[in-house]
Write an enzyme that holds these catalytic residues in place. Structure first.
Site, short mmCIF file in Angstrom:
data_model
loop_
_atom_site.label_atom_id
_atom_site.label_comp_id
_atom_site.label_asym_id
_atom_site.label_seq_id
_atom_site.Cartn_x
_atom_site.Cartn_y
_atom_site.Cartn_z
N LYS A 135 0.85 -1.19 0.00
CA LYS A 135 0.00 0.00 0.00
C LYS A 135 0.89 1.24 0.00
CE LYS A 135 -4.04 1.66 2.62
NZ LYS A 135 -4.88 1.39 3.82
N SER A 210 -9.43 1.62 2.92
CA SER A 210 -8.53 2.40 2.08
C SER A 210 -7.50 1.55 1.33
CB SER A 210 -7.80 3.44 2.93
OG SER A 210 -7.06 2.82 3.97
N SER A 234 -10.25 -0.88 6.79
CA SER A 234 -9.52 -0.66 5.54
C SER A 234 -8.81 -1.88 4.97
CB SER A 234 -8.51 0.47 5.71
OG SER A 234 -9.18 1.70 5.83
#
Length: 546
Positions: A135, A210, A234
């Site tokens: 990420k 996210s 997330s």
């Protein structure tokens, strides 16, 4: 991170960021197959049409099988890395899931690992040659770390994050970085820097957030194991939306140093890093590898707790609680069907099922939402204002339209922290009353939501407030012929009524449906072990979920 005003306009920076991404993909040799410009909403089948069988055979393997092939020399790290670079590039063209490809870094590392294997006749560590995606906000030395803000484009990581160093030492290869939303606080993945990441099962739906770039990439098999983060859902939201596996660990079990996060006062609600994978074993391998490295010796905030083997009890039935709904919003019919499916399979295998009532989950959200932004969202607002970039809809929703977001005085912050601890005690007693080994529950109130509609976090954020670990696994898909509302079902309130209106069986048809298994604090190994048991007994382990 710096909030210094950039000399370029936000539009200029966006062009630069996207040009950089395109250049990293164009640096592949040979080039990845060109993705067609027109394709259907579901793109899950397209990689098989574009990529060579040699690439598909490698990237379709679960991580545990891939590691076996790498550790025995059946596959080289270079072969595996090249295959994943190709497939990740295709996944980007289909879902907009990458911030950059890392062909040079990955290939150099793969060559280094292959040389080691030839010299020493053994792998360098438990993750030898395994490509892992990251990420974007997880620090990688010399690379951008924006945390989703245009104003942070020039923020360059000075060193690798602690978790990255542990994985590198175990033999991992980092082959790409994935998209995140503006502010990081969306169950959606959209930013002005990279645009909207779409769900590969249906581009009208979100992959979640996210860590939605990770979710879409892994669903398309551009990675088999990636790192996400979770402060409200997330990791678990993308895992469920994309038909893969994800684990939100208990806080302070995995390293926390060296990754970007802008939410002021974030220690009031612990953000954790954790894995997303194409298999349950991938989650287990990730957790065990990191914890076996004893990261607390370098990072004293971590709990010095080894990875503990867990076995399902043999002297009594396994006892699983089922949270059918949270007392605020009932899940869509497809979620309830998934719960019923697992419950019936478990009962047939002598598992004791207990109906688990919610305990003031609305109160939990009020506490958590009040602690998310103790500065009233000032730091985030300044970072957005610095570049002049527009607010994304869900950034505006969570900060500007959230009645719980207020600037807290020292006394007010102390009040909410006391409320948090009191609620944690209450919930511990509530759990004790049912005496369950783990809790089965929805991940969200529906399958993957339509874009900009993911505004109900409670099915995941509840466990962030309590710091309970949560593991997500795929179960089924939405079926418009089988999933329909019970016309006699009681409406729980305005939020329930509003969410019911979002049900669209035609649009959601074919979207993945996952469920969440929750344990108490530090029971990460336990929920992994119970998930293994449930998946085997429910016959999900032989399912190819695509």
């Amino acid at each position: 991170m710096s909030s210094k005003s950039p000399s370029k306009t936000w539009v200029d920076i966006v062009e630069e960021a996207q040009a950089h991404r395109n250049a990293t993909i164009a640096a592949l040799s040979p080039l990845a197959p060109k993705v067609p410009s027109n394709f259907a909403k579901s793109v899950m089948h397209i990689p098989e049409e574009l990529l060579d069988d040699s690439v598909l055979s490698i990237t379709d393997m679960p991580p545990e099988d891939l590691l076996q092939a790498l550790s025995t020399g059946q596959l080289s790290a270079a072969q595996v890395t090249d295959a994943y670079l190709q497939r990740a590039a295709v996944a980007q063209g289909l879902s907009n899931c990458l911030t950059e490809l890392l062909p040079s870094l990955a290939r150099d590392r793969a060559i280094e690992l292959d040389d080691y294997f030839v010299r020493n006749k053994r792998p360098i560590g438990p993750l030898h040659g395994l490509p892992i995606s990251l990420k974007e906000h997880i620090g990688l030395k010399g690379l951008h770390c924006t945390t989703g803000y245009v104003s942070q484009w020039e923020n360059i990581a000075k060193e690798d994050a602690h978790i990255v160093r542990v994985l590198h030492d175990a033999g991992a290869v980092f082959h790409c970085r994935t998209t995140i939303p503006q502010t990081m606080m969306h169950l959606e993945t959209d930013s002005n820097l990279y645009g909207v990441t779409v769900n590969p099962y249906n581009s009208s739906l979100t992959p979640g957030g996210s860590s939605g770039g990770e979710g879409a990439l892994i669903a398309l098999r551009g990675s088999c194991l990636g790192i996400g983060s979770d402060v409200g859902g997330s990791i678990r939201s993308p895992a469920a939306n994309c038909g893969i596996y994800g684990l939100k660990p208990t806080a302070f079990r995995l390293p926390t140093d060296g990754w970007g996060y802008m939410m002021a006062g974030a220690d009031t609600t612990e953000t954790v890093l954790g894995p997303l994978s194409t298999s349950l074993q991938g989650l287990k391998i990730f957790m065990k590898t990191i914890i076996d490295s004893e990261p607390w010796l370098e990072e004293p905030a971590l709990i010095p707790m080894p990875w503990r083997p867990y076995s399902v009890p043999t002297d009594r039935p396994l006892r699983i609680g089922v949270l059918w709904h949270d007392g605020i919003v009932k899940p869509h019919p497809s979620i309830t069907r998934a719960l019923n499916t697992i419950v019936s399979k478990l009962r047939a295998n002598d598992v004791e099922i207990v109906d688990f009532a919610p305990h003031l989950h609305d109160k939990a959200w009020t506490i958590l939402a009040s602690l998310y932004y103790p500065d009233g969202g000032q730091a985030d607002s300044e970072l957005i204002a610095t570049s002049g970039e527009p607010w994304r809809p869900l950034s505006e929703w969570i900060i500007k339209k959230n009645p719980c977001v207020k600037t807290l005085s020292v006394g007010e912050l102390a009040y909410w922290l006391e409320e948090r601890e009191e609620y944690r005690k209450e919930y511990a007693m509530h759990w004790n009353k049912y005496g369950v080994d783990a809790l089965l529950c929805p991940v969200g109130p529906g399958a993957a939501p339509k874009h900009n509609t993911a505004k109900y976090w409670n099915y995941t954020s509840q466990w962030n407030l309590l710091d309970y670990p949560g593991l997500v696994f795929p179960v089924t898909m939405v079926d418009k012929e089988r999933d329909s509302w019970n016309s006699d079902g009681q409406i729980l309130g305005d939020q329930d009524q509003d969410h019911r209106k979002l049900w669209d069986p035609d649009e959601f048809h074919g979207a993945p449906v996952g469920l969440q298994l929750v344990g108490r604090r530090f029971e990460d190994e336990k929920i992994v072990g119970i998930a293994e048991y449930i998946i085997a007994k429910a016959g999900l382990s032989i399912q190819k979920f695509d």
